[in-house]
Design a protein around this motif. Sequence first.
Motif, PDB file in Angstrom:
ATOM      1  N   ASN A   1     -69.016   4.170  19.203  1.00  0.00           N
ATOM      2  CA  ASN A   1     -68.699   3.391  20.410  1.00  0.00           C
ATOM      3  C   ASN A   1     -67.870   4.216  21.377  1.00  0.00           C
ATOM      4  O   ASN A   1     -68.138   4.254  22.570  1.00  0.00           O
ATOM      5  CB  ASN A   1     -67.845   2.169  20.051  1.00  0.00           C
ATOM      6  N   GLU A   2     -66.818   4.828  20.844  1.00  0.00           N
ATOM      7  CA  GLU A   2     -65.873   5.551  21.698  1.00  0.00           C
ATOM      8  C   GLU A   2     -66.569   6.720  22.402  1.00  0.00           C
ATOM      9  O   GLU A   2     -66.276   7.020  23.557  1.00  0.00           O
ATOM     10  CB  GLU A   2     -64.699   6.047  20.842  1.00  0.00           C
TER      11      GLU A   2
ATOM     12  N   TRP B   1     -68.583   5.414  25.027  1.00  0.00           N
ATOM     13  CA  TRP B   1     -67.678   4.899  26.061  1.00  0.00           C
ATOM     14  C   TRP B   1     -67.154   6.012  26.979  1.00  0.00           C
ATOM     15  O   TRP B   1     -67.047   5.811  28.187  1.00  0.00           O
ATOM     16  CB  TRP B   1     -66.526   4.141  25.400  1.00  0.00           C
TER      17      TRP B   1
ATOM     18  N   ASP C   1     -61.796  12.877  24.603  1.00  0.00           N
ATOM     19  CA  ASP C   1     -61.943  12.189  25.894  1.00  0.00           C
ATOM     20  C   ASP C   1     -62.574  13.067  26.974  1.00  0.00           C
ATOM     21  O   ASP C   1     -62.990  12.578  28.007  1.00  0.00           O
ATOM     22  CB  ASP C   1     -60.580  11.657  26.367  1.00  0.00           C
TER      23      ASP C   1
ATOM     24  N   ALA D   1     -60.306   3.789  18.064  1.00  0.00           N
ATOM     25  CA  ALA D   1     -61.468   3.741  18.949  1.00  0.00           C
ATOM     26  C   ALA D   1     -61.803   2.286  19.280  1.00  0.00           C
ATOM     27  O   ALA D   1     -61.076   1.373  18.894  1.00  0.00           O
ATOM     28  CB  ALA D   1     -62.653   4.412  18.264  1.00  0.00           C
ATOM     29  N   ILE D   2     -62.916   2.087  19.973  1.00  0.00           N
ATOM     30  CA  ILE D   2     -63.434   0.740  20.194  1.00  0.00           C
ATOM     31  C   ILE D   2     -64.137   0.333  18.906  1.00  0.00           C
ATOM     32  O   ILE D   2     -65.196   0.860  18.572  1.00  0.00           O
ATOM     33  CB  ILE D   2     -64.426   0.704  21.373  1.00  0.00           C
TER      34      ILE D   2
ATOM     35  N   ARG E   1     -53.039   2.528  21.610  1.00  0.00           N
ATOM     36  CA  ARG E   1     -54.352   2.436  22.249  1.00  0.00           C
ATOM     37  C   ARG E   1     -55.327   1.940  21.183  1.00  0.00           C
ATOM     38  O   ARG E   1     -55.547   2.597  20.173  1.00  0.00           O
ATOM     39  CB  ARG E   1     -54.784   3.786  22.796  1.00  0.00           C
TER      40      ARG E   1
ATOM     41  N   SER F   1     -59.005  -0.824  20.800  1.00  0.00           N
ATOM     42  CA  SER F   1     -59.965  -1.704  21.459  1.00  0.00           C
ATOM     43  C   SER F   1     -60.922  -2.266  20.414  1.00  0.00           C
ATOM     44  O   SER F   1     -60.942  -1.813  19.272  1.00  0.00           O
ATOM     45  CB  SER F   1     -60.711  -0.898  22.532  1.00  0.00           C
ATOM     46  N   GLY F   2     -61.716  -3.262  20.840  1.00  0.00           N
ATOM     47  CA  GLY F   2     -62.689  -3.840  19.913  1.00  0.00           C
ATOM     48  C   GLY F   2     -62.601  -5.350  19.873  1.00  0.00           C
ATOM     49  O   GLY F   2     -61.987  -5.968  20.746  1.00  0.00           O
TER      50      GLY F   2
ATOM     51  N   GLU G   1     -59.619  -7.911  21.022  1.00  0.00           N
ATOM     52  CA  GLU G   1     -58.690  -6.924  21.573  1.00  0.00           C
ATOM     53  C   GLU G   1     -57.579  -7.604  22.375  1.00  0.00           C
ATOM     54  O   GLU G   1     -56.396  -7.298  22.209  1.00  0.00           O
ATOM     55  CB  GLU G   1     -59.487  -5.960  22.470  1.00  0.00           C
TER      56      GLU G   1
ATOM     57  N   SER H   1     -59.277  -0.292  26.180  1.00  0.00           N
ATOM     58  CA  SER H   1     -60.288   0.737  26.457  1.00  0.00           C
ATOM     59  C   SER H   1     -60.240   1.251  27.891  1.00  0.00           C
ATOM     60  O   SER H   1     -61.026   2.129  28.243  1.00  0.00           O
ATOM     61  CB  SER H   1     -61.679   0.187  26.148  1.00  0.00           C
TER      62      SER H   1
ATOM     63  N   VAL I   1     -58.119   3.137  29.099  1.00  0.00           N
ATOM     64  CA  VAL I   1     -57.863   4.576  28.976  1.00  0.00           C
ATOM     65  C   VAL I   1     -58.580   5.064  27.725  1.00  0.00           C
ATOM     66  O   VAL I   1     -58.791   4.314  26.780  1.00  0.00           O
ATOM     67  CB  VAL I   1     -56.351   4.931  28.886  1.00  0.00           C
ATOM     68  N   SER I   2     -58.968   6.353  27.733  1.00  0.00           N
ATOM     69  CA  SER I   2     -59.687   6.856  26.572  1.00  0.00           C
ATOM     70  C   SER I   2     -58.702   7.082  25.428  1.00  0.00           C
ATOM     71  O   SER I   2     -57.506   7.278  25.643  1.00  0.00           O
ATOM     72  CB  SER I   2     -60.416   8.151  26.918  1.00  0.00           C
ATOM     73  N   MET I   3     -59.254   7.049  24.234  1.00  0.00           N
ATOM     74  CA  MET I   3     -58.441   7.077  23.033  1.00  0.00           C
ATOM     75  C   MET I   3     -57.560   8.330  22.939  1.00  0.00           C
ATOM     76  O   MET I   3     -56.328   8.249  22.865  1.00  0.00           O
ATOM     77  CB  MET I   3     -59.411   7.019  21.851  1.00  0.00           C
ATOM     78  N   THR I   4     -58.195   9.507  22.956  1.00  0.00           N
ATOM     79  CA  THR I   4     -57.415  10.709  22.666  1.00  0.00           C
ATOM     80  C   THR I   4     -56.518  11.125  23.837  1.00  0.00           C
ATOM     81  O   THR I   4     -55.596  11.921  23.652  1.00  0.00           O
ATOM     82  CB  THR I   4     -58.317  11.884  22.253  1.00  0.00           C
ATOM     83  N   SER I   5     -56.767  10.581  25.059  1.00  0.00           N
ATOM     84  CA  SER I   5     -55.888  10.941  26.180  1.00  0.00           C
ATOM     85  C   SER I   5     -54.480  10.373  25.965  1.00  0.00           C
ATOM     86  O   SER I   5     -53.516  10.868  26.546  1.00  0.00           O
ATOM     87  CB  SER I   5     -56.473  10.445  27.504  1.00  0.00           C
TER      88      SER I   5
ATOM     89  N   LYS J   1     -51.316  12.575  24.988  1.00  0.00           N
ATOM     90  CA  LYS J   1     -50.433  13.119  26.033  1.00  0.00           C
ATOM     91  C   LYS J   1     -49.416  12.068  26.456  1.00  0.00           C
ATOM     92  O   LYS J   1     -48.265  12.396  26.750  1.00  0.00           O
ATOM     93  CB  LYS J   1     -51.260  13.576  27.233  1.00  0.00           C
TER      94      LYS J   1
END
Lengths: 299, 389
Positions: free
Chosen positions: A166-167, A170, A289, B314-315, B344, B346-347, B350, B373, B375-379, B382
């Motif tokens: 999903n991610e 996304w 990302d 993740a989502i 962070r 999602s899913g 949520e 979601s 914002v993206s997960m791995t961002s 930071k």
Amino acid sequence: MSILVNKDTRVLIQGITGRTGQVALRTMLEYGTKVVAGVTPGKGGQTTEGVPVYNSVHEALKNHPEINCTAVYVPPAAAKEAVIEAVSNGIKLVNLITEGVAIQDTVQMIRYANIYGARIIGPSSIGIVSPKQCKIGVLGGIKDDTDKIYTPGPIGVISKSGGMTNETAWVVRSAGLGQSTVIGIGGDVILGTDFVDLLRMFEKDPETKGVVIFGEPGGTYEDKIAEAIKKKEFTKPIAAFIAGVFAEKLPHGTQFGHAGALIENGRGSPTEKIKALREAGVLIAETHDKLGELIKGAI
Amino acid sequence: MRLYEFESKQLLRKHGIKVPIGILSTSAVSEMPFDDVVVKAQVLSGGRGKAGAIKAFSNSAEAVNFTNSLLGSLVLKEKVKSVLLERKTKTKEEFYISFLYDTDSQLPVLLLSTRGGVDVVELAKGNLVKKPIDQLLGLKEWQARDAAVDAGFPSELIPKISEFALRLYSVFLEEDCRLLEINPLSLTEEGELVAVGALIELDNDAGYKHKDRVYPPRMIGVGRELTDRELSVKQVDEADYRGSVKFIELGGDIGFLAAGGGGSMAAMDALILAGGNPANYAEFSGDPPKEKVYALTKAILGQPCLKGLWIVGAIANFTRVDQTMQGVVEALREVKPKYPIVVRRSGPYEREGLQLLRDVGKELGLDLEVHGSEVSMTSTAKTIMERLK
């Protein structure tokens, strides 16, 4: 266009009355997937969510000759026979969702599938989505969430990790792109279908302009991508993220002085995979990302 | 699951494969069972010979001293809990043989060489024969013979080697091994083949076919005993079959809680790349009950010297965000951490799940930032690093 599944896909669910089979059935019907029949031995004649249940694949096909794909939700110990039953009855596409299949069973079912000209996606696959056409499995959860993540577009997505499928779709969507087909291939040692098998299909799909990949440590499947690119079997842009670099730096990394290390010929570690892919021209995302922007810039 | 050498040899013996006579010692010894003895530390990592943890002796006093020095010591970062004392095999020649699954051919393969006792990666540079085995046919006698011919065995040994390969392959299948390696395979002065070195990895997924197996749980190369917190998480995990939780302490200063196997790897990579020093690795997956997530979060928060906490996922497809975050909330309520927390996730459910976190943040006055979601997960790796500045 898309690969593997589309609006003409007619789905059988093996293990349709089990707990996970039931969740998948409802999710797939809600998305609009044409689930036409299910199999649970001993429950033939019943219906579930309006879908007829049969005792065997043969019986289901006799009543629904249009079936061209099966989603397998049986327990691990029954997976091998369920897949062999499907392919020997002529079903050409098997999405094996079951996790924890013994490796010996996986090898045997793949051999049977090859004999019958069938393809297995899995084991441990999270499913397949061709947006707005067909969804196998529970990717994206309920329809509203699925529609938020998945929309038709030019990017193919292939992921070893079910949880990150999903991610990964996304981050593609967040870059303003849609997906042609999204596939969870599972993270087992032996895979029915690997990255390269699907890249060859995406190569022939005119709608697909580029592919995004989520890879993991172990095996040689990511490395084979590099070899396929060098042989010009795949010529479109690829952006890849290979997870697990951190694990190589941990103090408890294990040295393998045995055949497992040899067979991979030094190719099993994420660092080696990344190196091979980069040399072949694959765009490597340092963090997950970045995948969306990378592929957007390349197509 | 990888077996210790002595466990591998027990399994081989059960199938009639000849192994050296040996005694397993788990406590200090005062004498040797054999005059010519090989002393072998039992650890799971490869490369014991090079690490000096396998030695042959003909002097009993030296062997006793060496055995006692091995027990309890660290070999390849692993504590030695037992030592195998074996009668030295009177060897004429040493060979190499193994079976394993090959991801290139998607088949089991036979590896065979006339050189044994060397690291297989070294062997690969020379004459190592690799034969894929069609599992529908099984390993045929003529295929094993071909492999022996290709490997360069002399004619008089070829029937013996091919017969041994067939027997070993049946053990490989019957016991559901992922790897069965004999190195070295010794040809004795009496002309017998003896498995002097043995390494087996079992297929955990085939465990249901082998319910009688009882091997104690093991972690390869952790290099230390489990900490109390690791042990407590392991116990909670094993007590309930629903979902799973994993926890390994790493000694850094950022608490880490991630969802999913692939997701947790991607997140750890992002955190380290952002300059973070994770206190631990932790992961939950498969829609675990809130009690498991609570126990995992408590273990994370219980680590000393934390400067921040990153909760990331993740989502999800079907893991409920509200139920799993309820476990996190309960742990936060007890510990009330003062350091920054970035979430962070999602899913499904949520909105409800993230609201639970925001509410407890407000109630306890936590330094808490919650994202879905958008914002993206791995961002968000930071984000937590910026909050620590």
